[in-house]
Design an enzyme around this catalytic site. Structure first.
Site, mmCIF file in Angstrom:
data_model
loop_
_atom_site.group_PDB
_atom_site.id
_atom_site.type_symbol
_atom_site.label_atom_id
_atom_site.label_comp_id
_atom_site.label_asym_id
_atom_site.label_seq_id
_atom_site.Cartn_x
_atom_site.Cartn_y
_atom_site.Cartn_z
ATOM 1 C CD GLN A 203 -2.988 -1.039 0.126
ATOM 2 O OE1 GLN A 203 -3.125 -0.016 -0.543
ATOM 3 N NE2 GLN A 203 -3.699 -2.133 -0.093
ATOM 4 C CE LYS A 226 -2.684 -4.646 -2.807
ATOM 5 N NZ LYS A 226 -4.128 -4.854 -2.860
HETATM 6 N N1 C6P Z 1 -4.815 -5.783 -0.065
HETATM 7 C C1 C6P Z 1 -6.987 -4.727 -0.147
HETATM 8 O O1 C6P Z 1 -8.110 -4.550 -0.624
HETATM 9 P P1 C6P Z 1 -1.552 -9.115 -3.216
HETATM 10 O O2 C6P Z 1 -2.915 -9.706 -3.151
HETATM 11 O O3 C6P Z 1 -0.479 -10.154 -3.079
HETATM 12 O O4 C6P Z 1 -1.340 -8.211 -4.379
HETATM 13 O O5 C6P Z 1 -1.440 -8.134 -1.951
HETATM 14 C C2 C6P Z 1 -1.669 -8.616 -0.668
HETATM 15 C C3 C6P Z 1 -1.563 -7.487 0.319
HETATM 16 C C4 C6P Z 1 -0.504 -7.466 1.199
HETATM 17 N N2 C6P Z 1 -0.329 -6.457 2.057
HETATM 18 C C5 C6P Z 1 -1.172 -5.419 2.102
HETATM 19 C C6 C6P Z 1 -0.907 -4.306 3.060
HETATM 20 C C7 C6P Z 1 -2.280 -5.389 1.249
HETATM 21 O O6 C6P Z 1 -3.119 -4.364 1.301
HETATM 22 C C8 C6P Z 1 -2.496 -6.457 0.346
HETATM 23 C C9 C6P Z 1 -3.715 -6.501 -0.533
HETATM 24 C C10 C6P Z 1 -6.026 -5.658 -0.848
HETATM 25 O O7 C6P Z 1 -6.622 -4.149 0.866
HETATM 26 C C11 C6P Z 1 -6.673 -6.962 -1.157
HETATM 27 S S1 C6P Z 1 -7.114 -7.877 0.266
#
Ligand code: C6P
Length: 406
Positions: A203, A226
């Site tokens: 994030q 993201k």
């Molecule tokens: N959070 C949210 O809606 P991936 O799925 O591997 O790209 O990211 C996982 C992940 C790991 N750490 C943090 C701090 C995150 O926010 C996320 C993904 C999304 O908040 C989907 S649950």
């Protein structure tokens, strides 16, 4: 040039569409951002002109694709200011990057009685892999406590750090609260006791410049999707010395040096950790997303998002029965709240009918919800292309929600 989100929006085809007969208002950017035209074009260009398996063939297309893939690694190395190009490992995303470290690092360094330190505001992706590793190696998972404003208890952190601590794993920015953690301070404190630190940057990278050498983190993980890039690709940055000590994670493909039935020897970094055919197209898409971020200007994006966060908080404060979840002074582009008398799921469903996409629920951070004793939150998360006018649409939607529930 000054920053104009209206001009930026034109680069995102999906923002033109309607949902439930309304213009889409997309406020679920922490889950995934939308993709600009140049990223979409890059994916198409790859598959139309360059598609080939890499590191393998002696033919033209293969060497061209190999060169493009390795150039993308260099772009990312410079973007996060990694010392070495081979410290950038491509993964499927943040989750896979953390799992890689949790498995491989723990296999080498974790034994019975040791401790792994995470924080109370982690995403499940930075909890569960460590639970699994601790279980496998009879180690203990310890949790840095959180304060009611959604910031970490730094005294609590220092108290938990000890000779048994083998690694600290914390998020740079909380996906559910928006809190920006003082990761540089955490890393410095942990290093005083020779404890390496993994930062979950999922994030952070869409909103701020990250310099891994300045942070001095040992591992840094993030996802392409993201930060305006494609899904299915991400990065593990790791310090060369640690990565060299860690055993390979998955077997097959480019991670080998030689194979016989009696013994296999492994390739050098970064290939040691990239088993199987890599996700070339999405790596190139992620590289293009980074070029987009650089061109747009991370500083300008951050300033714009800060303005949006200030605006929405001022507006929300005027509503009845509202409770903010996460009120850190240092915060990113996330605002989480709950109406005391309305389930977040109901709020989200009504907003959806009005064409407004927010995320409701626990946001894969259940321990945070338990801490605040709530079923979930309504989360509004911004990207560079969001506008104050869209916030006005949301506020009208929230008034409708309030009217419906009295
Ligand atoms: N959070 C949210 O809606 P991936 O799925 O591997 O790209 O990211 C996982 C992940 C790991 N750490 C943090 C701090 C995150 O926010 C996320 C993904 C999304 O908040 C989907 S649950």
């Amino acid at each position: 040039m000054s920053f104009d989100p209206e001009i930026l929006r034109k680069q995102f085809p999906i923002l033109k569409r309607e949902v439930n007969n309304r213009s889409l208002v997309y406020f679920d950017n922490a889950a995934t951002t939308q993709k600009p035209r140049i990223v979409l074009d890059r994916l198409i260009r790859y598959y139309e002109n360059e598609n080939s398996n890499i590191h393998r063939g002696a033919h033209f297309l293969s060497s061209q694709a190999t060169e493009a893939y390795e150039q993308a690694r260099k772009t990312i190395q410079h973007y996060i200011n990694a010392r070495h190009y081979h410290e950038v490992i491509f993964t499927r995303g943040t989750t896979e990057a953390i799992n890689l470290v949790a498995d491989s690092f723990s296999q080498k360094f974790l034994k019975g009685g040791d401790e792994i330190l995470i924080s109370a505001m982690e995403h499940h992706a930075n909890i569960v892999p460590w639970q699994m590793a601790c279980e496998r190696h009879q180690a203990t998972l310890k949790v840095i406590p959180m304060k009611p404003d959604g910031t970490l208890d730094m005294d609590g952190f220092e108290k938990l750090l000890n000779q048994r601590t083998k690694l600290v794993a914390v998020t740079h920015v909380s996906n559910a609260l928006g809190t920006i953690n003082p990761v540089k301070e955490i890393i410095k404190t942990a290093h005083l006791q020779n404890v390496p630190v993994l930062i979950d940057g999922a994030q952070a990278t869409p909103h701020m410049a990250v310099d891994v050498q300045d942070l001095d983190c040992d591992f840094y993980c993030f996802s392409g999707h993201k930060m305006y890039g494609p899904m299915g690709v991400g990065v593990l940055y790791g310090k060369e010395a640690l990565l060299n000590e860690m055993p390979p994670w998955q077997g097959g493909g480019e991670m080998i040096s030689s194979v016989s039935f009696s013994k296999t020897t492994y390739n050098d970094l970064p290939f040691k950790f990239e088993a199987g055919t890599p996700n070339v197209a999405d790596v190139l898409g992620m590289e293009t997303a980074i070029l987009f971020l650089q061109e747009t200007g991370l500083g300008k994006i951050a300033a714009h998002e800060k303005e949006l966060v200030g605006y929405i908080i001022d507006r929300l404060k005027q509503m009845d029965n509202i409770r903010f979840i996460g009120e850190a002074r240092e915060r990113s582009a996330v605002v989480s709240f709950i109406f005391n008398d309305i389930h977040p799921y109901d709020t989200g469903t009504i907003l959806d009918k009005l064409g407004i996409a927010v995320r409701t629920g626990h946001h894969c951070a259940q321990p945070i919800m338990t801490y605040f004793n709530i079923p979930g939150t309504v989360r509004v998360s911004f990207a560079a292309y969001n506008t104050k006018e869209e916030i006005d649409v949301l506020m009208n939607g929230l008034s409708t929600v309030r009217d419906m529930f009295g």
